[in-house]
Every structure is written in structure tokens, then in C-alpha cells.
Design an enzyme around this catalytic site. Structure first.
Site, PDB file in Angstrom:
ATOM      1  N   HIS A 113       0.867  -1.177   0.000  1.00 19.44           N
ATOM      2  CA  HIS A 113       0.000   0.000   0.000  1.00 19.44           C
ATOM      3  C   HIS A 113       0.903   1.225   0.000  1.00 19.44           C
ATOM      4  CE1 HIS A 113      -4.171  -1.105   0.101  1.00 19.44           C
ATOM      5  NE2 HIS A 113      -3.950  -2.042   0.982  1.00 19.44           N
TER       6      HIS A 113
ATOM      7  N   TYR B 235     -13.122  16.317 -12.609  1.00 18.36           N
ATOM      8  CA  TYR B 235     -13.588  17.699 -12.581  1.00 18.36           C
ATOM      9  C   TYR B 235     -14.516  17.888 -11.392  1.00 18.36           C
ATOM     10  CZ  TYR B 235     -15.017  22.202 -14.584  1.00 18.36           C
ATOM     11  OH  TYR B 235     -15.235  23.534 -14.806  1.00 18.36           O
TER      12      TYR B 235
ATOM     13  N   ASP C  26      -4.860   2.177   2.170  1.00 20.53           N
ATOM     14  CA  ASP C  26      -5.071   1.537   3.468  1.00 20.53           C
ATOM     15  C   ASP C  26      -5.684   2.521   4.458  1.00 20.53           C
ATOM     16  OD1 ASP C  26      -2.675   2.938   3.180  1.00 20.53           O
ATOM     17  OD2 ASP C  26      -1.607   1.759   4.684  1.00 20.53           O
TER      18      ASP C  26
ATOM     19  N   GLU D 118      -0.576   9.000  10.485  1.00 16.79           N
ATOM     20  CA  GLU D 118      -1.817   8.444  11.024  1.00 16.79           C
ATOM     21  C   GLU D 118      -2.616   9.463  11.848  1.00 16.79           C
ATOM     22  OE1 GLU D 118      -0.726   3.700  11.325  1.00 16.79           O
ATOM     23  OE2 GLU D 118      -0.227   4.986  13.036  1.00 16.79           O
TER      24      GLU D 118
END
Length: 390
Positions: free
Chosen positions: A99, A298, A104, A369
Site C-alpha cells: 500500500h 472535474y 489503506d 496516522e
């Protein structure tokens, strides 16, 4: 309990989900484990769940107590064929897959948003569709849409959030208009006449023709395309020949066209004209094929202004970036944006001290995180405000 505090109380679960998805990456249309976790989680929340859409995709429907519109929250699930070099304790255990684009984190944010919104079912006017899309890296959105995910109930608006290492952590990019470029991949086969390298007059070199074609296309972008309409033609693969003294029969050229404007078709047509003209000069023949990677993403003006207001409430007005955030990268949320009023948001995740400022698709890519809660809050407040203030 207010939304911010509720999300704060779910922080440990939010990070745990993200790390689990990170440790078990799956490529596009192979997200079997991921899809099962998502579907089971949504069912445990009491949502109506459809599994195995576009092979591995999942849609969860939260029906509010009161009638109203339907908003779709969309996230992606797929990883990349890349060997991870982060050294994280939850580094990928699926060798060669990683990832490396933030999906994730997107998954974790969406699941926690579903949990928070499901706890407010009684106050919701309308519906929330949680769309978990497979194969974003190679255009999985259109397949899901063709299987009917924007119907029953019909989706009135959609948003997507992408963790973004080009913005500092805590900032958010929200802008109307062209945000991410269309991308088309092309395969060009140039056919000549092979022969001995010592007698080139008896051959027709596809290599010389191919080189002129590459130069001609670069000159087209430089001299013919309006500089205010960002356009890129890049070449990623060239293959011809097997031996220094053999002029080959064929040359293969592959690359991509990216446009931050809606005139992609005109660029492709002109590209074909230039290749045809050069081919005639060199007496070669050719074939040219295009494959759509992504359409132009867009952002709808009205929807973007609405989401901008919500985002300012979450991250602070001073942290909302409204200009100079468009990129020539592609994103197939564009398939949603061309069908319903939509907005795609960049959520900054770059923190140099935490080493989360590596570019997307880099083997050391990681996310901050601490910004995941912001993403959850934007999802939740956008859905609630859109539905209940309609």
C-alpha cells in the site's frame, strides 16, 4: 457525544484497521481478504451490504430514518506491485505488493465514518452509500458504476478523499474545476522491412521512423497545444531489435497522454495524423491503440463550495488550500464526477519528521496516522450536512 469526541474515542480502532490493511495489501481485483473484512464490518453495523461488485468491490447502504437524498462516499482498496522499504513493524507481508498510495488509510477512514454515521441513523434524512472500489490504479470505477451502484437508490452527490503527500499534514486541498488529469495509454507498432545492417538501403528501418515519431509528438505538444491547457505525452517503453547488425521488422512504442482539460480526443486525433505523416515519409506502416486509464476529474462548482465549508470547519479555514493543487496524475473517481455532482479532496499527510513526505508509489511511502481522524470527520460531517440541510 459530539462527532469529534466520538472519532477521538475510535482512534485506536482507526489506526488498527489501517495497519491491518497495510500489512495485507492486495492488488486490483484481488482484494478478497480486504473486501470480506469491509463487508463483514458493514454488516455488523446493520447496513445493507452488496458484495463482489466488479469482482471484489463492496457497497454498504445506510438508510436514515427520514426520507431524503442519497450521498455516496467512495474509497479505494487496491495496493501496488511494489516491494516495501519502510521498515514499519506492520510492513507488508505480501512480498512484492504494498500500500504505497494511502488506500489503506482511506479504507480505515471510511469504515470508522460508517460506524459514526450508523450511530446517527435516527437523525439522518436520506441515505449514505459507502462505496469500496477495487482496482483504482487501473480504472475499476466504471465497472462498478456499470453494475448499477449509482442506482437503487439513485445517488445525488458523491465525495472522495485522498491522503496526499504533496500537502502538509493537517491541510486540505479543495478546489472546483479540473483537479486531476485524464490519462490514456497508447501502444504504437511501427512496421518496416528488416535486413542486414550493412545494407540499410535494402531495408525500411522502423527504428528511424519511430524516433522521428517520438520527436514529432514532443514538438506537437510544444508548438501546437495551448500552454494554458496542460498536456503531456510521455514515453515509457520502447522495444526493437535483437542484434546490432540486424535491422528489425518492427518497433514497439508505449506511453501515455495526460490532459488537464476536456480536449483529449482532439489530442489523440492530431497524434494519429502526425504518426501517419511520418510513417509515409519513412515508407513504414503502423497501428495505434489507445486505452483509457482515467477520465478528467472535474470537481463540481456548487458541491465543492459546500464541501469547502465543511472542510474549513474541520481543519480550520487557514488550512484549506484552494489553488495550485491540480496535478497531471490520474484518479478514476473521475467516473463518479462526470455522472453526479462530486468533489474530490486532498488531505495532507506530509510530515518530514515522521518520514511521511515520500511521494506516492514510492517504496518508502507512509502516511501520517494523526490525520486519519480528520478524514473521518470530513466524511461524516459532509454526509450529515448534505442530507440534513437539504
Amino acid at each position: 457525544m459530539d462527532i469529534k469526541n466520538e472519532i477521538e474515542n475510535l482512534k485506536e480502532e482507526l489506526i488498527s484497521l489501517r495497519r491491518d490493511f497495510h500489512q495485507h495489501p492486495e492488488l486490483g481485483f484481488q482484494e478478497f481478504r480486504t473486501g470480506k473484512i469491509v463487508a463483514d464490518y458493514l454488516e455488523d453495523l446493520g447496513l445493507e451490504v452488496e458484495r463482489n461488485i466488479a469482482k471484489t468491490g463492496v457497497v454498504g447502504l445506510l438508510k436514515g430514518k427520514h426520507p431524503g437524498k442519497t450521498i455516496a462516499l467512495r474509497t479505494d482498496m487496491d495496493a501496488l506491485p511494489l516491494t516495501e522499504e519502510t521498515g514499519l513493524s506492520f510492513e507488508s507481508d505480501n512480498e512484492g505488493n504494498m500500500h504505497a498510495c494511502g488506500h489503506d488509510g482511506h479504507l480505515a477512514m471510511m469504515l470508522i465514518a460508517a460506524k459514526v454515521l450508523s450511530s446517527r441513523k435516527e437523525e439522518i434524512k436520506g441515505n449514505v452509500k459507502f462505496i469500496f472500489q477495487p482496482n483504482e490504479e487501473d480504472a475499476g470505477a466504471e465497472i462498478m458504476i456499470n453494475e448499477g451502484i449509482l442506482e437503487n437508490p439513485k445517488v445525488d452527490a458523491a465525495i472522495g478523499i485522498h491522503l496526499w503527500s504533496l500537502l502538509e499534514s493537517g491541510k486540505a486541498g479543495v478546489a472546483a474545476g479540473p483537479l486531476m488529469a485524464s490519462s490514456y495509454y497508447f501502444k504504437l507498432l511501427v512496421n518496416g522491412k528488416g535486413g542486414h545492417g550493412g545494407a540499410p538501403h535494402t531495408t525500411i528501418s522502423p527504428i528511424l521512423a519511430g524516433i522521428d515519431m517520438i520527436k514529432g509528438l514532443q514538438e506537437m505538444v510544444l508548438n501546437e497545444v495551448d500552454a494554458l491547457k496542460p498536456t503531456i505525452i510521455s514515453f515509457g517503453k520502447v522495444n526493437a531489435g535483437t542484434y546490432p547488425i540486424i535491422i528489425p521488422e518492427k518497433m514497439e512504442i508505449e506511453g501515455s497522454i495526460r490532459c488537464l482539460h476536456p480536449d483529449t480526443e482532439a489530442v489523440q486525433e492530431r497524434m494519429g495524423e502526425i504518426i501517419e505523416g511520418i510513417s509515409k515519409v519513412h515508407r513504414t506502416t503502423f497501428s495505434l491503440e489507445f486505452k483509457c486509464g482515467n477520465e478528467l476529474l472535474y470537481n463540481d462548482q456548487e458541491m465543492t463550495e459546500f464541501v469547502e465549508g465543511v472542510t474549513e470547519e474541520v481543519v480550520g479555514k487557514e488550512n484549506v488550500v484552494k489553488s495550485d493543487i491540480s496535478v497531471m496524475l490520474g484518479e478514476d473517481f473521475a467516473e463518479f464526477s462526470k455522472r453526479v455532482p462530486s468533489t474530490f479532496i486532498f488531505l495532507g499527510s506530509a510530515d518530514k519528521k515522521k518520514k511521511t513526505d515520500y511521494p506516492h508509489h514510492h517504496p518508502k511511502f507512509d502516511i501520517d496516522e494523526d490525520v486519519l481522524q480528520l478524514g473521518v470527520e470530513i466524511h461524516v460531517k459532509t454526509a450529515l450536512t448534505y442530507l440534513n440541510d437539504q
